[in-house]
Design an enzyme around this catalytic site. Structure first.
Site, mmCIF file in Angstrom:
data_model
loop_
_atom_site.group_PDB
_atom_site.id
_atom_site.type_symbol
_atom_site.label_atom_id
_atom_site.label_comp_id
_atom_site.label_asym_id
_atom_site.label_seq_id
_atom_site.Cartn_x
_atom_site.Cartn_y
_atom_site.Cartn_z
ATOM 1 C CB SER A 1 0.827 20.777 23.468
ATOM 2 O OG SER A 1 2.047 21.326 23.909
ATOM 3 C CE LYS B 1 9.481 13.226 22.209
ATOM 4 N NZ LYS B 1 9.868 13.297 23.638
ATOM 5 C CG ASP C 1 12.820 14.269 25.556
ATOM 6 O OD1 ASP C 1 11.930 14.896 26.163
ATOM 7 O OD2 ASP C 1 12.628 13.706 24.473
ATOM 8 N NE ARG D 1 2.230 -1.608 29.802
ATOM 9 C CZ ARG D 1 1.708 -1.866 30.992
ATOM 10 N NH1 ARG D 1 1.392 -3.106 31.321
ATOM 11 N NH2 ARG D 1 1.499 -0.885 31.851
ATOM 12 N NE ARG E 1 8.649 2.193 21.825
ATOM 13 C CZ ARG E 1 7.717 3.136 21.739
ATOM 14 N NH1 ARG E 1 7.316 3.771 22.829
ATOM 15 N NH2 ARG E 1 7.181 3.439 20.574
#
Length: 485
Positions: free
Chosen positions: A222, A279, A315, A363, A367
């Site tokens: 990061s 998250k 976000d 995909r 989820r």
């Protein structure tokens, strides 16, 4: 301002001359002869201007002979307790000795006992390392340094989990920090020399009272530490932003945060960026949650609210601010958000709240169905997704970070569509290069990174991070920054 000594560790036999170029800003060079080979010290001196430290891990029948030979050629010799025969001590005077002890795992009491024995033998430096696989196992090393407060002792944990202990060690008294001589970070958890300098400000040691950081798996790559630490320095804030590698968030939280471990080291933990894969599972640790976090069941920032923690999501703010910076409004747009992880859910919720007609794409069906149930938005499996007819498409997946692949087919993307790719890397992703062209706005991950970094910094500190400072830190030319505005 205090200064520390940067030691570049050469532990690869591959292209040693190229590796040494990346180590040029270090003060010492440590040759790991067991890994890099018995390189000629004269050859090393012709390419590195600084003391040479010879290290040889493992015990073999020729170890003593190799150490004695190295004592005639190198400036410093790394020894362990088993090496301390009269012959070795006579050949290597105290000013040239580095005494090291490695532990597979060790408690504070064990490290304390080892340090007491080692420091009875005169040496220039004492190095104690312990391996850490899980959060909490790395704490003994910084606790030892906090107790001893000796500038001739360093202690840190190895492995990715111990990364932050290497970086913090000089602020706990150690006068030395070790970095990988190669230009890249080592998978063992050793940051490169370049990262030590660019991201953490070494060799200078600014005063530090508050800790901030990023918790996730992985975190070593990061750029957030570089951005935040540069801002701390520029604004005179006594803060340090660290990378916390944590495969298990609950273990990290209980052993390092709620235990008061950082406070016992003399620091106050004030904020944490929460990244993949935590998250969602981090939410239970926060007493307070913002409305967007509750709706998206996702957070990427913890910051203090009094004595408690507030879970927030930048976000959502990041995508809206970035679109606004490019003159793009979400209202009445047909939007596809590809990727239903924490970031994707938060951005989809924000876009929907701004008046967009949002479709979720993922995909994995499981989820995607979860996101559909949480956000009450339509869901389309990636296998049947067609980007035709969408005026804004957001790629909230990591596809493209490490290779040349597309997260979805782009042939039918309309000419006036807006494309947002959260992935950032040194070169444009295939998604950006395939979609960039006249009449189309393409926004890459760098814009999102800058928008989120500014917002997170403000939420954690109450201070504004100058936009131009981020651009300069990331190496953007003024002309490029002007276009982005």
């Amino acid at each position: 301002m205090r200064q520390t000594t940067i030691v570049a560790v050469l532990d690869t036999a591959a292209r040693p001359a190229d590796v040494l170029q990346a180590a040029g800003d270090a003060h010492w060079l440590e040759l790991r002869a067991d890994a890099a080979g018995e390189l000629d010290p004269d050859w090393l001196r012709a390419r590195f201007d600084g003391p040479l430290l010879y290290s040889l891990r493992g015990r073999g029948p020729s170890r003593v002979q190799k150490l004695l030979r190295a004592a005639q050629q190198f400036d410093l010799i790394d020894l362990d307790v088993a090496d301390l025969s009269d012959e070795i001590l006579h050949a290597i005077p105290p000013a040239r000795r580095v005494l090291s002890a490695e532990f597979a795992a060790a408690s504070l009491a064990e490290l304390r006992h080892a340090a007491a024995g080692m420091t009875r033998i005169p040496a220039r430096l004492y190095r104690l390392t312990t391996r850490a696989a899980r959060s909490g196992e790395e704490l003994a090393a910084p606790q030892l340094l906090a107790e001893l407060q000796r500038d001739d002792v360093t202690a840190f944990a190895t492995g990715p989990t111990g990364l932050w202990t290497r970086i913090l060690a000089p602020w706990l008294g150690a006068q030395i920090v070790f970095g990988n001589a190669a230009g890249d970070d080592a998978p063992t958890g050793t940051p490169s020399v370049g990262r030590l300098i660019d991201s953490f400000g070494f060799p200078s040691l600014r005063p530090v009272e508050e800790l901030y950081g990023m918790v996730g798996n992985p975190v070593m790559h990061s750029l957030s530490p570089r951005i935040h630490n540069t801002a701390f320095h520029a604004l005179g804030r006594k803060g340090l932003y660290l990378p916390f590698h944590a495969p298990d968030f609950d273990l990290f939280w209980t052993r390092l945060v709620t235990s008061g471990a950082f406070e016992r080291l003399g620091f106050h933990l004030r904020g944490l960026s929460v990244v993949s894969p935590h998250k969602t599972n981090a939410l239970g640790a926060a007493k307070y949650k913002s409305s967007i976090v509750q709706r998206a069941v996702s957070t990427n920032l913890f910051h203090k609210k009094g004595d408690d923690w507030l879970a927030e999501s930048t976000d959502a703010h990041g995508v809206m601010q970035t679109l606004l910076d490019h003159g793009v409004h979400a209202r009445n747009r047909r939007v596809a958000v590809v990727g239903c992880g924490g970031s994707g859910r938060a951005m989809a919720a924000a876009l929907h709240d701004a008046g967009a007609d949002v479709t979720l794409v993922n995909r994995g069906i499981e989820r995607g169905s979860l996101a559909k149930g949480v956000l009450h938005l339509p869901f389309v499996p990636l296998s049947t997704f067609n980007c035709e007819g969408y005026s804004l498409v957001v790629n909230a997946t990591p596809v493209g970070r490490a290779g040349e692949e597309l997260p979805f087919p782009v042939e039918k993307l309309s000419r006036d569509a807006v494309l947002v790719d959260l992935v950032y890397r040194d070169t444009p992703t295939l998604l950006i290069t395939r979609t960039r062209g006249p009449g189309r706005i393409t926004i890459d991950g760098w814009d999102m990174l800058m928008a989120q970094a500014r917002h997170q910094f403000e939420l954690m500190t109450g201070l504004e991070m100058p936009a131009e400072l981020i651009r300069q830190t990331l190496g953007f030319e003024p002309a490029v920054a002007a276009v982005a505005e």
